[in-house]
Design a protein around this motif. Structure first.
Motif, PDB file in Angstrom:
ATOM      1  N   GLY A  25      63.399  39.024  62.372  1.00 41.35           N
ATOM      2  CA  GLY A  25      62.187  38.781  63.153  1.00 41.35           C
ATOM      3  C   GLY A  25      60.914  38.627  62.337  1.00 41.35           C
ATOM      4  N   TRP A  26      61.018  38.689  61.000  1.00 44.46           N
ATOM      5  CA  TRP A  26      59.816  38.452  60.193  1.00 44.46           C
ATOM      6  C   TRP A  26      59.617  36.944  60.089  1.00 44.46           C
ATOM      7  CZ3 TRP A  26      63.144  41.594  56.491  1.00 44.46           C
ATOM      8  CH2 TRP A  26      63.034  42.945  56.767  1.00 44.46           C
ATOM      9  N   PRO A  27      58.442  36.428  60.416  1.00 46.32           N
ATOM     10  CA  PRO A  27      58.273  34.981  60.349  1.00 46.32           C
ATOM     11  C   PRO A  27      58.348  34.428  58.920  1.00 46.32           C
ATOM     12  CG  PRO A  27      56.232  36.061  61.022  1.00 46.32           C
ATOM     13  CD  PRO A  27      57.270  37.125  60.943  1.00 46.32           C
ATOM     14  N   GLN A  28      58.948  33.240  58.826  1.00 44.88           N
ATOM     15  CA  GLN A  28      59.041  32.553  57.526  1.00 44.88           C
ATOM     16  C   GLN A  28      57.743  31.786  57.304  1.00 44.88           C
ATOM     17  OE1 GLN A  28      61.337  29.030  57.830  1.00 44.88           O
ATOM     18  NE2 GLN A  28      61.455  28.655  55.634  1.00 44.88           N
ATOM     19  N   LEU A  29      57.002  32.134  56.263  1.00 43.02           N
ATOM     20  CA  LEU A  29      55.770  31.407  55.956  1.00 43.02           C
ATOM     21  C   LEU A  29      56.033  30.487  54.770  1.00 43.02           C
ATOM     22  CD1 LEU A  29      52.949  34.105  56.333  1.00 43.02           C
ATOM     23  CD2 LEU A  29      54.298  32.974  58.091  1.00 43.02           C
ATOM     24  N   SER A  69      46.479  32.507  54.236  1.00 37.25           N
ATOM     25  CA  SER A  69      45.679  33.607  54.815  1.00 37.25           C
ATOM     26  C   SER A  69      45.493  33.375  56.305  1.00 37.25           C
ATOM     27  CB  SER A  69      44.281  33.699  54.204  1.00 37.25           C
ATOM     28  OG  SER A  69      44.322  33.576  52.850  1.00 37.25           O
ATOM     29  N   GLU A  70      45.209  32.137  56.659  1.00 34.49           N
ATOM     30  CA  GLU A  70      45.011  31.815  58.076  1.00 34.49           C
ATOM     31  C   GLU A  70      46.287  32.105  58.874  1.00 34.49           C
ATOM     32  OE1 GLU A  70      43.991  27.772  60.199  1.00 34.49           O
ATOM     33  OE2 GLU A  70      42.675  28.144  58.481  1.00 34.49           O
ATOM     34  N   ARG A  71      47.414  31.708  58.306  1.00 34.04           N
ATOM     35  CA  ARG A  71      48.700  31.895  58.990  1.00 34.04           C
ATOM     36  C   ARG A  71      49.058  33.383  59.092  1.00 34.04           C
ATOM     37  NH1 ARG A  71      52.012  32.943  61.691  1.00 34.04           N
ATOM     38  NH2 ARG A  71      54.144  32.186  61.982  1.00 34.04           N
ATOM     39  N   ASP A  84      57.756  32.058  51.540  1.00 30.26           N
ATOM     40  CA  ASP A  84      58.750  31.124  51.011  1.00 30.26           C
ATOM     41  C   ASP A  84      58.006  29.966  50.332  1.00 30.26           C
ATOM     42  OD1 ASP A  84      60.512  28.955  50.781  1.00 30.26           O
ATOM     43  OD2 ASP A  84      60.876  28.780  52.931  1.00 30.26           O
ATOM     44  N   GLY A  85      58.119  29.883  49.016  1.00 31.08           N
ATOM     45  CA  GLY A  85      57.418  28.813  48.294  1.00 31.08           C
ATOM     46  C   GLY A  85      55.981  29.177  47.987  1.00 31.08           C
TER      47      GLY A  85
END
Ligand code: AMP
Length: 200
Positions: A25-29, A69-71, A84-85
């Protein structure tokens, strides 16, 4: 938990980050995905980054630091995220540490997917062959060579940066996908048992 999935282009970071997102459930950024979305949407940012990305070069640090940062400030990242990346340079890693510190958070774990160059090149060749000619613009053997050179020059030094922080764990990224997923789950469980992570 805030986790960095680290490795050269084609090492399977995106694949494993997506699996983790689904399971934990951790979002992939993914900064690469965010930049590709900006290009697809025809934004100023997308126009500015397209030619840089097509060549396999890095977009400026301030651009990716801004979008990440915004995300990260969106509600779904409250319990942590999978980077990621990003980061891909020392200044990006420092900015990430600073950004998290300001929010009373930190990077808990960095998982490196280790893959030999020859395997990376073979993987990209397969990805191109399977795509039926509609591969990513930067998915060519020539651009991959440049992306690898950029990785070793700018990004690989981060391994030492995170090693010094005691956060780096390396996993064999050449094993089959399910085995890599299992190894990552074990690393996360072990880190949690050691009590060094702000799991949440
Ligand atoms: P990726 O999908 O992660 O392989 O990223 C694709 C391309 O986007 C890279 O080759 C860079 O041009 C750009 N990019 C993605 N993330 C970053 C980053 N953290 N710093 C600089 N450029 C990035």
């Amino acid at each position: 938990m805030n986790l960095v999935i680290f490795g050269p282009p084609g090492s399977g970071k995106g694949t494993q980050a997506k699996i983790l997102q689904e399971k934990r459930g951790w979002p992939q950024l993914s900064t690469g995905d965010m930049l590709r979305s900006a290009i697809a949407a025809g934004t100023d940012l997308g126009r500015k980054c397209k030619s840089i990305m097509d060549k396999g070069e890095l977009v400026p640090d301030d651009v990716v630091i801004g979008i990440i940062s915004e995300r990260y400030d969106q509600a779904d990242c409250a319990g942590g995220a999978i980077f990621d990346g990003f980061p891909r340079t020392i200044p990006q890693a420092r900015a990430l540490d600073q950004m998290l510190k300001l929010r009373s958070k930190q990077i808990d774990l960095v998982i490196e997917l280790k893959v030999d160059d020859k395997v990376l090149i073979d993987r990209v060749r397969t990805r191109i062959a399977q795509s039926g000619g509609v591969a990513r613009a930067d998915d060519t053997p020539e651009t991959l060579q440049n992306r690898l050179a950029v990785y070793y020059q700018n990004t690989a030094p981060l391994l030492e940066y995170y090693k010094r922080q005691g956060k780096l764990v390396t996993v064999d990224g050449m094993a089959p996908i399910e085995e890599v997923t299992k190894a990552i789950a074990e690393v996360i469980a072990n880190a949690g048992h050691k009590g060094c992570l702000g799991l949440g």
